[in-house]
Scaffold this motif. Sequence first.
Motif, short mmCIF file in Angstrom:
data_model
loop_
_atom_site.label_atom_id
_atom_site.label_comp_id
_atom_site.label_asym_id
_atom_site.label_seq_id
_atom_site.Cartn_x
_atom_site.Cartn_y
_atom_site.Cartn_z
N LYS A 1 0.81 -1.23 0.00
CA LYS A 1 0.00 0.00 0.00
C LYS A 1 0.84 1.28 0.00
CE LYS A 1 -1.17 0.06 4.96
NZ LYS A 1 -0.61 -1.22 5.44
N THR A 2 1.97 1.29 0.73
CA THR A 2 2.77 2.52 0.76
C THR A 2 3.26 2.89 -0.64
OG1 THR A 2 3.51 1.79 2.92
CG2 THR A 2 4.65 3.65 1.98
N ILE A 3 3.83 1.91 -1.33
CA ILE A 3 4.38 2.17 -2.67
C ILE A 3 3.27 2.59 -3.62
CG2 ILE A 3 5.63 1.14 -4.60
CD1 ILE A 3 6.85 -0.82 -2.67
N VAL A 4 2.15 1.84 -3.60
CA VAL A 4 1.06 2.13 -4.53
C VAL A 4 0.49 3.52 -4.26
CG1 VAL A 4 -1.27 1.45 -5.19
CG2 VAL A 4 0.49 -0.29 -4.90
N PHE A 5 0.25 3.84 -2.99
CA PHE A 5 -0.38 5.12 -2.67
C PHE A 5 0.50 6.29 -3.10
CE2 PHE A 5 -3.25 3.52 1.03
CZ PHE A 5 -4.04 2.89 0.10
N ILE A 6 1.78 6.21 -2.80
CA ILE A 6 2.64 7.38 -3.10
C ILE A 6 2.73 7.59 -4.60
CG2 ILE A 6 4.85 6.10 -2.97
CD1 ILE A 6 4.70 9.51 -1.56
N LEU A 7 2.79 6.50 -5.37
CA LEU A 7 2.87 6.65 -6.83
C LEU A 7 1.55 7.17 -7.39
CD1 LEU A 7 4.91 3.54 -7.93
CD2 LEU A 7 5.60 5.92 -7.92
N VAL A 8 0.44 6.62 -6.88
CA VAL A 8 -0.85 7.06 -7.39
C VAL A 8 -1.08 8.54 -7.06
CG1 VAL A 8 -3.33 6.80 -7.06
CG2 VAL A 8 -1.90 4.80 -7.41
N ILE A 9 -0.69 8.94 -5.85
CA ILE A 9 -0.88 10.35 -5.48
C ILE A 9 -0.05 11.26 -6.39
CG2 ILE A 9 -0.42 12.05 -3.67
CD1 ILE A 9 -1.14 9.76 -1.66
N ALA A 10 1.21 10.86 -6.63
CA ALA A 10 2.06 11.69 -7.49
C ALA A 10 1.47 11.79 -8.89
CB ALA A 10 3.46 11.10 -7.55
N ALA A 11 1.00 10.66 -9.43
CA ALA A 11 0.42 10.67 -10.77
C ALA A 11 -0.87 11.48 -10.79
CB ALA A 11 0.14 9.23 -11.22
N LEU A 12 -1.67 11.31 -9.73
CA LEU A 12 -2.96 11.99 -9.66
C LEU A 12 -2.79 13.51 -9.68
CD1 LEU A 12 -5.98 11.17 -9.06
CD2 LEU A 12 -5.51 11.96 -6.76
#
Lengths: 191, 228
Positions: free
Chosen positions: A73-84
């Motif tokens: 979850k940490t990796i996915v969330f940080i990448l998704v937030i940056a992309a978002l």
Amino acid sequence: MRSLIMIIVSCALINNVVLNQFLGICSFVGVSKQMKASASLGVAVIFVLTIASAVASLLYNFVLKPFDLDYMKTIVFILVIAALVQIVEMFLKKTSPSMYKALGIYLPLITTNCAVLGVALTNVQDEYNFIQSVFAGFGTAVGYTIAIVLLAGVRARLDESAIPKPFRGAPVVLLSAALMSIAFMGFGGLA
Amino acid sequence: MNRYLERIYNGVVRENPTFILMLGMCPTLAVSTAAINGLGMGVATTAVLILSNLIISALRKMIPDEVRLPAYIVIVATLVTITELLIKAYVPVLYEALGIYIPLIVVNCIILGRAEAYANKNSVGLAVFDGIGMGLGFTIALTVIGFLRELLGAGSVFGYRVLPESVEPIGIFIKAPGAFLVLALVIAVLNASHVKNRSDRMVNGCDGCCANCAKSASASGCGEEAAK
């Protein structure tokens, strides 16, 4: 409905994201020098945090949890937030140039704001469903906006006061934040 | 002085990430409720910092410049996840105490800041020692702040009661406002003793680009990108 209102009150006032949980301190003390910038940043945070909570919640409940990928979850969330944030920026630029002009410079700032990742992770920890997550994200962002706008007001007054030399600059800003934090502890009675 | 030892001196004293560079304030304020929590957070961050500096320095010629920040974030997030799982397995008490602030090491400005400012320009050996120095400086700072808050707020040091029972501890120091109070007083003491620090920049010039704060004033990073 009552519980959703309680989530907003709890996130915005009782567990204020900056004054109680210390997330987003950098921008809280860094941008609060000017009232106008603080208010704009607040609006941008409300915008991004609500969307980010929604996306993170969908992703967690429909992808990470069913496939037992909780530890990602940490990796996915940080990448998704940056992309978002990038997507929001491009979308605003195209559809609403005036809004982009007002909020644009604050959007990249929010990527590194730990409040966004913090809220996404807290929502998972509290086992919030989609609707609850969106309300929690919105409430947290409102709390952030209240705190930064209040601090900006206090700092405008501080500029005209005689402050002992060692306390000028950062210390007096942090002391103001400490007093605000004490005041916000009073909201604990609402819980 | 030896180049490697110079890095350690630099991280602990000359460019102490907390007291001089004023980076990573969120964990500093949040987990310093007791000396042991500060120490635990410091050690966890140090482990991530040393490894991220090592990997980023080793890959510095392979990572294309345009996508370096996302690449760094993936590396750091992976290391943080590993650290989180290790703490959860071996030190569950610390895991409970630090909670959400362990995964939030990912967004600690010190880590991405050192990657941008140092690791991607220097050899693996120097980058590792830079990580050790910065991590040690951060750990010492967090432990000192935790020590002060624990002593004032709970009357104990590392969990052992040191103040006599007749002295009532000032409970506010281990609550949220105490964090702001102690940090404000620490910076005021630094200012009064003329230690040059970046606290002014922290309250006046944050442009949200953590990598910028970690560098000297002349170098630029994200701001430059935005201008392009």
